[in-house]
Design a protein around this motif. Structure first.
Motif, PDB file in Angstrom:
ATOM      1  N   LEU A 157       0.832  -1.210   0.000  1.00 47.68           N
ATOM      2  CA  LEU A 157       0.000   0.000   0.000  1.00 47.68           C
ATOM      3  C   LEU A 157       0.863   1.255   0.000  1.00 47.68           C
ATOM      4  O   LEU A 157       0.532   2.243  -0.677  1.00 47.68           O
ATOM      5  CB  LEU A 157      -0.943   0.005   1.207  1.00 47.68           C
ATOM      6  CG  LEU A 157      -2.105  -0.985   1.154  1.00 47.68           C
ATOM      7  CD1 LEU A 157      -2.826  -1.039   2.490  1.00 47.68           C
ATOM      8  CD2 LEU A 157      -3.065  -0.628   0.039  1.00 47.68           C
ATOM      9  N   GLN A 158       1.966   1.235   0.734  1.00 45.65           N
ATOM     10  CA  GLN A 158       2.860   2.388   0.764  1.00 45.65           C
ATOM     11  C   GLN A 158       3.508   2.611  -0.601  1.00 45.65           C
ATOM     12  O   GLN A 158       3.634   3.756  -1.050  1.00 45.65           O
ATOM     13  CB  GLN A 158       3.927   2.211   1.842  1.00 45.65           C
ATOM     14  CG  GLN A 158       4.813   3.423   2.033  1.00 45.65           C
ATOM     15  CD  GLN A 158       4.047   4.646   2.507  1.00 45.65           C
ATOM     16  OE1 GLN A 158       3.238   4.562   3.410  1.00 45.65           O
ATOM     17  NE2 GLN A 158       4.303   5.781   1.884  1.00 45.65           N
ATOM     18  N   GLU A 160       2.214   1.824  -3.481  1.00 45.89           N
ATOM     19  CA  GLU A 160       1.161   2.357  -4.349  1.00 45.89           C
ATOM     20  C   GLU A 160       0.861   3.818  -4.022  1.00 45.89           C
ATOM     21  O   GLU A 160       0.640   4.630  -4.923  1.00 45.89           O
ATOM     22  CB  GLU A 160      -0.096   1.491  -4.244  1.00 45.89           C
ATOM     23  CG  GLU A 160       0.090   0.133  -4.890  1.00 45.89           C
ATOM     24  CD  GLU A 160      -1.050  -0.839  -4.647  1.00 45.89           C
ATOM     25  OE1 GLU A 160      -1.925  -0.545  -3.807  1.00 45.89           O
ATOM     26  OE2 GLU A 160      -1.060  -1.897  -5.308  1.00 45.89           O
ATOM     27  N   GLU A 161       0.876   4.165  -2.736  1.00 44.11           N
ATOM     28  CA  GLU A 161       0.621   5.548  -2.320  1.00 44.11           C
ATOM     29  C   GLU A 161       1.707   6.479  -2.853  1.00 44.11           C
ATOM     30  O   GLU A 161       1.412   7.586  -3.308  1.00 44.11           O
ATOM     31  CB  GLU A 161       0.549   5.621  -0.790  1.00 44.11           C
ATOM     32  CG  GLU A 161       0.322   7.007  -0.239  1.00 44.11           C
ATOM     33  CD  GLU A 161      -1.020   7.607  -0.616  1.00 44.11           C
ATOM     34  OE1 GLU A 161      -1.098   8.852  -0.597  1.00 44.11           O
ATOM     35  OE2 GLU A 161      -1.967   6.873  -0.934  1.00 44.11           O
ATOM     36  N   ARG A 164       1.069   7.023  -6.487  1.00 46.32           N
ATOM     37  CA  ARG A 164      -0.135   7.848  -6.662  1.00 46.32           C
ATOM     38  C   ARG A 164       0.188   9.326  -6.423  1.00 46.32           C
ATOM     39  O   ARG A 164      -0.272  10.192  -7.147  1.00 46.32           O
ATOM     40  CB  ARG A 164      -1.231   7.361  -5.696  1.00 46.32           C
ATOM     41  CG  ARG A 164      -2.610   7.804  -6.050  1.00 46.32           C
ATOM     42  CD  ARG A 164      -3.747   7.111  -5.270  1.00 46.32           C
ATOM     43  NE  ARG A 164      -3.440   6.434  -4.032  1.00 46.32           N
ATOM     44  CZ  ARG A 164      -3.309   5.117  -3.913  1.00 46.32           C
ATOM     45  NH1 ARG A 164      -3.458   4.331  -4.960  1.00 46.32           N
ATOM     46  NH2 ARG A 164      -3.047   4.571  -2.742  1.00 46.32           N
ATOM     47  N   ARG A 165       1.009   9.609  -5.438  1.00 43.76           N
ATOM     48  CA  ARG A 165       1.379  11.000  -5.128  1.00 43.76           C
ATOM     49  C   ARG A 165       2.171  11.638  -6.260  1.00 43.76           C
ATOM     50  O   ARG A 165       2.052  12.828  -6.505  1.00 43.76           O
ATOM     51  CB  ARG A 165       2.185  11.077  -3.834  1.00 43.76           C
ATOM     52  CG  ARG A 165       1.336  10.904  -2.615  1.00 43.76           C
ATOM     53  CD  ARG A 165       2.146  11.074  -1.366  1.00 43.76           C
ATOM     54  NE  ARG A 165       1.334  10.802  -0.186  1.00 43.76           N
ATOM     55  CZ  ARG A 165       1.792  10.805   1.037  1.00 43.76           C
ATOM     56  NH1 ARG A 165       3.062  11.080   1.265  1.00 43.76           N
ATOM     57  NH2 ARG A 165       0.999  10.562   2.040  1.00 43.76           N
TER      58      ARG A 165
END
Length: 199
Positions: A157-158, A160-161, A164-165
């Protein structure tokens, strides 16, 4: 005559006691075998690593991270035959998790990723410890496996985050504003030493 009968009595007692010891030893071995079978079955049932596929964009960015690919390959191969196979797999996973910090792609080589990798490494080393004890603690091994699943999901998840940023468009002038606020670029405050006048 009496000596003969005493000797025969001692020999018969000795033989009976040996048979009793063999029976007790056999019962203990059967109990130990059943205990090992229960431990094996518990670990075999609990040895489930649920690693979801990453977002294709993230996957494309970490394709060259060989340590991650090697770790995933290893963790997805479940041992089958004996408790020894699980113990060997735990040792290999411990080694592979320690290697995850090597060659992290540049854009992901950040404290939030490294700290999550460290947690995964610590959990897997704990699992390796508990599965290799003389008295295997199968309940702790199974619990740690579920914790490893949570930590791997957190790492994914990190990743992917972070991607995304980077895809969020910047406002006009935002890079200049960030540069102005960067204190590391400021001119250092140095005082010029005064030179004494010579008369």
């Amino acid at each position: 005559m009496k000596i003969k009968s005493v000797v025969i009595l001692f020999i018969s007692l000795f033989l009976f006691s040996c048979q009793d010891e063999n029976k007790i030893r056999l019962i203990e071995q059967q109990k130990e075998a059943k205990k090992k079978e229960v431990i094996f079955n518990n670990i075999n049932k609990g040895w489930v690593f649920n690693i979801r596929p990453l977002d294709p964009t993230v996957q494309g960015k970490i394709n060259n991270w060989m340590e991650w690919r090697s770790f995933l390959t290893e963790i997805n191969q479940k041992p089958k035959s004996t408790i020894g196979a699980f113990q060997r797999k735990a040792k290999v996973l411990s080694k592979k998790s320690a290697e995850l910090k090597n060659n992290i792609p540049y854009e992901f080589n950040k404290p939030q990723i490294i700290s999550r990798i460290t947690v995964i490494e610590t959990k897997i080393k704990s699992m390796d410890l508990f599965i290799n004890l003389t008295q295997i603690q199968d309940d702790k091994v199974v619990k740690i496996i579920s914790e490893v699943n949570v930590e791997i999901a957190s790492l994914q998840l990190q990743l992917e985050e972070m991607v995304r940023r980077t895809q969020i468009p910047r406002e006009a002038g935002e890079p200049d504003r960030i540069q102005i606020q960067d204190t590391s670029r400021a001119i250092p405050n140095t005082t010029i030493p005064k030179v004494a006048k010579v008369e």
